[in-house]
Write a protein that holds these residues in place. Structure first.
Motif, PDB file in Angstrom:
ATOM      1  N   LYS A   1       0.841  -1.200   0.000  1.00  0.00           N
ATOM      2  CA  LYS A   1       0.000   0.000   0.000  1.00  0.00           C
ATOM      3  C   LYS A   1       0.874   1.247   0.000  1.00  0.00           C
ATOM      4  CE  LYS A   1      -3.726  -2.284   2.570  1.00  0.00           C
ATOM      5  NZ  LYS A   1      -4.552  -2.260   3.810  1.00  0.00           N
ATOM      6  N   GLN A   2       0.519   2.199  -0.850  1.00  0.00           N
ATOM      7  CA  GLN A   2       1.276   3.440  -0.943  1.00  0.00           C
ATOM      8  C   GLN A   2       1.079   4.289   0.309  1.00  0.00           C
ATOM      9  OE1 GLN A   2       3.382   4.633  -3.643  1.00  0.00           O
ATOM     10  NE2 GLN A   2       3.920   5.906  -1.896  1.00  0.00           N
ATOM     11  N   VAL A   3       2.185   4.805   0.820  1.00  0.00           N
ATOM     12  CA  VAL A   3       2.149   5.713   1.963  1.00  0.00           C
ATOM     13  C   VAL A   3       2.477   7.118   1.463  1.00  0.00           C
ATOM     14  CG1 VAL A   3       3.176   6.304   4.196  1.00  0.00           C
ATOM     15  CG2 VAL A   3       2.808   3.895   3.577  1.00  0.00           C
TER      16      VAL A   3
ATOM     17  N   GLY B   1      -0.213   4.946  10.142  1.00  0.00           N
ATOM     18  CA  GLY B   1      -0.315   5.203  11.572  1.00  0.00           C
ATOM     19  C   GLY B   1      -0.650   6.633  11.929  1.00  0.00           C
ATOM     20  N   GLY B   2      -0.935   7.471  10.913  1.00  0.00           N
ATOM     21  CA  GLY B   2      -1.208   8.881  11.206  1.00  0.00           C
ATOM     22  C   GLY B   2      -0.047   9.556  11.909  1.00  0.00           C
ATOM     23  N   ILE B   3       1.183   9.122  11.599  1.00  0.00           N
ATOM     24  CA  ILE B   3       2.361   9.552  12.347  1.00  0.00           C
ATOM     25  C   ILE B   3       2.746  10.994  12.006  1.00  0.00           C
ATOM     26  CG2 ILE B   3       4.836   9.149  12.676  1.00  0.00           C
ATOM     27  CD1 ILE B   3       4.258   6.160  12.169  1.00  0.00           C
TER      28      ILE B   3
ATOM     29  N   ARG C   1      -1.241   0.672  10.860  1.00  0.00           N
ATOM     30  CA  ARG C   1      -2.203   0.526   9.766  1.00  0.00           C
ATOM     31  C   ARG C   1      -2.034   1.666   8.762  1.00  0.00           C
ATOM     32  NH1 ARG C   1      -4.607  -4.604  10.602  1.00  0.00           N
ATOM     33  NH2 ARG C   1      -4.730  -4.881  12.870  1.00  0.00           N
ATOM     34  N   VAL C   2      -2.246   1.351   7.493  1.00  0.00           N
ATOM     35  CA  VAL C   2      -2.268   2.383   6.461  1.00  0.00           C
ATOM     36  C   VAL C   2      -3.688   2.926   6.381  1.00  0.00           C
ATOM     37  CG1 VAL C   2      -1.912   2.931   4.033  1.00  0.00           C
ATOM     38  CG2 VAL C   2      -0.381   1.309   5.177  1.00  0.00           C
TER      39      VAL C   2
END
Length: 332
Positions: A58-60, A79-81, A158-159
């Motif tokens: 999955k693309q981040v 992860g909403g990092i 999680r993405v």
């Protein structure tokens, strides 16, 4: 002499004038008492989107906010990092004031949970067990003897689906029923916004298909001197809370709500962390939950200060139901 018909027309005209006056008065009263709109339509904040690698095919993406004061905040949808917060000092020198890694590879493991969304349940659940309506649920024990931060693969790993709306980043994740042992399908949305007032606003919402437990937060670590500048012993902290929740030897709250008065946990006035951390009982520093014991807006719930060549400060503002704050400064 006016006829009956002309008097009737005159009366109707007067009635219409009175109606118009009443409506105008109502509008004036509404505008005079209406709370100001917090939205800044003149916001100069921009958001740049770039690719940041991939995880599990999955693309981040990385989203970088920039405001008129040259503050930059970068967030990835893994992860909403919060990967970076770049802040200039009074002399224009820019420092990254949150801890993290330089690439997606470091965040894949991310043992300290740097900058991540924590869920479904932030902090510990005793012995990885809880019950709802007589039904028992068992979770992974990833912080023996307890379950920590949502389990082995929590929201931080999680993405998330991501989208932009105006000057906001919206992340969305659907957690399936029994994921990591938790009941119910939970749809979570987290919204990020950087303002021209140098505020980073993070808002959380969640809906569930059945009764469950949920406790969401962000796990950023701050060093206002800049990442890589050593420990935070020269920082000062203020937490406007009158109570805290004592914990047992495994960091589980005992159920008591204790006053901070007369304890090393009293941070209602500015306290040097270098002076206070070594004095905390048990020689383990702070890892404690503070309770503000009130609802409604607070100007600030907590403040972190640093003064060397300049002042920087980070605030945490509280509103219902955010009436608790966990204070966890690393001593390294």
């Amino acid at each position: 002499m006016p006829t009956r018909e002309s008097r009737r027309h005159l009366l109707c005209a007067v009635c219409w004038v009175l109606v118009v006056i009443v409506v105008l008065l109502a509008v004036i009263i509404y505008l005079a008492t209406k709370e100001p709109d917090c939205k800044d339509d003149s916001s100069s904040v921009t958001i740049e989107t770039t690719k940041y690698g991939s995880i599990d095919g999955k693309q981040v993406y990385r989203y970088t906010f920039k405001n008129k004061n040259k503050i930059e905040v970068s967030i990835i949808n893994y992860g909403g990092i919060v990967t970076n917060i770049l802040v200039p000092d009074k002399n224009g020198k820019v420092e990254d004031i949150v801890l993290g890694y330089d690439s997606i590879e470091g965040f894949k493991s991310n043992g300290p949970y740097f900058g991540a969304i924590i869920g479904r349940y932030a902090n510990r659940i005793a012995k990885g067990r809880f019950s709802i309506d007589g039904v028992n649920y068992t979770l992974a024990i990833n912080n023996p003897p307890n379950s920590l931060h949502g389990g082995v693969k929590g929201f931080d790993k999680r993405v998330w689906k991501s989208s932009l709306k105006d000057d906001k980043l919206i992340l969305k994740y659907t957690s399936s029923d029994k994921e990591e042992g938790f009941p119910g399908e939970v749809i979570t949305m987290v919204t990020y916004q950087l303002t021209d007032n140098n505020e980073l606003i993070i808002e959380y919402s969640a809906t569930t298909s059945k009764k469950t437990v949920i406790n969401l937060t962000n796990h950023a670590y701050f060093n206002l001197a800049g990442q890589g500048s050593g420990n935070i012993f020269e920082h000062k902290a203020i937490i406007k809370a009158e109570h805290y929740t004592p914990v047992d030897s495994t960091s589980i709250p005992t159920g008591q709500l204790a006053s901070v008065s007369g304890t090393m946990f009293d941070l209602r006035t500015a306290v040097s962390l270098g002076d206070r951390i070594p004095k905390v009982p048990g020689n383990i520093g702070f890892d404690i939950n503070y309770s503000f014991g009130k609802t409604g807006w607070m100007k600030y719930g907590a403040r972190l200060l640093f003064q060397q060549r300049f002042w920087r400060q980070q605030k945490h503002t509280c509103r219902p139901p955010s009436i608790n704050l966990v204070f966890y400064p690393e001593q390294k």
